[in-house]
Design an enzyme around this catalytic site. Structure first.
Site, short mmCIF file in Angstrom:
data_model
loop_
_atom_site.label_atom_id
_atom_site.label_comp_id
_atom_site.label_asym_id
_atom_site.label_seq_id
_atom_site.Cartn_x
_atom_site.Cartn_y
_atom_site.Cartn_z
N ARG A 72 -13.77 -24.69 -30.93
CA ARG A 72 -13.30 -23.32 -31.16
C ARG A 72 -13.12 -23.16 -32.67
O ARG A 72 -12.38 -23.90 -33.29
CB ARG A 72 -11.96 -23.11 -30.43
CG ARG A 72 -11.21 -21.84 -30.81
CD ARG A 72 -11.89 -20.63 -30.19
NE ARG A 72 -10.96 -19.53 -30.00
CZ ARG A 72 -10.53 -18.71 -30.94
NH1 ARG A 72 -10.93 -18.89 -32.19
NH2 ARG A 72 -9.71 -17.74 -30.65
N GLU A 80 -15.12 -11.42 -26.61
CA GLU A 80 -15.67 -12.21 -25.51
C GLU A 80 -17.09 -11.74 -25.18
O GLU A 80 -17.46 -10.59 -25.45
CB GLU A 80 -14.78 -12.09 -24.28
CG GLU A 80 -13.38 -12.64 -24.48
CD GLU A 80 -13.38 -14.11 -24.85
OE1 GLU A 80 -14.09 -14.90 -24.18
OE2 GLU A 80 -12.68 -14.48 -25.81
N ARG A 123 -10.41 -27.76 -26.40
CA ARG A 123 -11.42 -27.50 -27.43
C ARG A 123 -10.89 -27.92 -28.79
O ARG A 123 -9.74 -27.69 -29.12
CB ARG A 123 -11.77 -26.01 -27.47
CG ARG A 123 -12.35 -25.48 -26.16
CD ARG A 123 -12.53 -23.97 -26.20
NE ARG A 123 -11.27 -23.28 -26.47
CZ ARG A 123 -11.16 -21.95 -26.52
NH1 ARG A 123 -12.23 -21.19 -26.36
NH2 ARG A 123 -9.98 -21.40 -26.76
#
Length: 205
Positions: A72, A80, A123
């Site tokens: 990330r 998104e 992440r």
């Protein structure tokens, strides 16, 4: 024992008896704090930057996969993939546009990332480069991601140029996720970064 000092003597004994639990609590608290400091120090000593390099698979406008590491991009937040925005009075797929912009930055280039923390979804929170260009900074500068705890200057320039998302209207990605039941990101501006750091420090695996 005369009555003149029997009362103060009893009061002093009573205070000492009442203070024993408090003293025990103070000792316990001091030991607990010392143990936590030792634990944090040991964990920080072992904390090395996590590195990943190679070709990147672009998941969306702020998330890539390099090898087996999902990353990330730190300090930014992109729409998104399914998110819709408005421009020139019409809807457009801004989430897809953001992903495509990141894909162009990484196409046919080796990507290198570095980070120390993982978020609650496992992440790596990383700073990544492709061809010497910071992907984090470039996505905000191009207007396809917003500043999320960093890169405020890049966002100001993108907004002034009406670049990317700033050419129209859009819902902040975090608000869109909340409304659509998507993945909830940590709020970097209100303590989320500290919580992720603490979670990472206390993880022993």
């Amino acid at each position: 024992m005369s009555r003149s000092w029997r009362g103060p003597y009893r009061a002093a004994v009573s205070r000492r008896r009442r203070s024993l639990p408090r003293r025990l609590f103070d000792w316990f608290l001091a030991i607990a704090i010392l143990g936590l400091l030792i634990l944090l120090s040991a964990r920080l000593d072992r904390s090395e930057p996590r590195l990943a390099s190679g070709s990147a698979v672009v998941n969306d406008g702020d998330t890539i996969t390099v090898g087996d590491e999902r990353i990330r991009l730190r300090g930014i937040d992109a729409p998104e993939y399914q998110q819709i925005c408005r421009k020139s009075g019409a809807d457009y797929a801004c989430g897809r546009a953001s992903r495509d912009a990141l894909a162009r930055l990484t196409r046919n280039k080796a990507v290198s990332c570095s980070g120390r923390q993982h978020d609650r979804y496992g992440r790596l929170l990383g700073d990544c480069k492709a061809g010497g260009v910071s992907l984090n900074s470039a996505q905000v500068e191009a207007g396809w991601a917003i500043a999320y705890g960093d890169f405020e200057a890049e966002q100001a320039r993108a907004r002034q140029r009406a670049a990317g998302l700033w050419a129209g209207s859009f819902e902040e990605p975090r608000a869109w996720r909340d409304a659509h039941g998507g993945m909830v990101e940590s709020d970097r501006d209100h303590g989320g970064s500290f919580l992720d750091w603490l979670r990472q420090i206390l993880r022993f695996s």
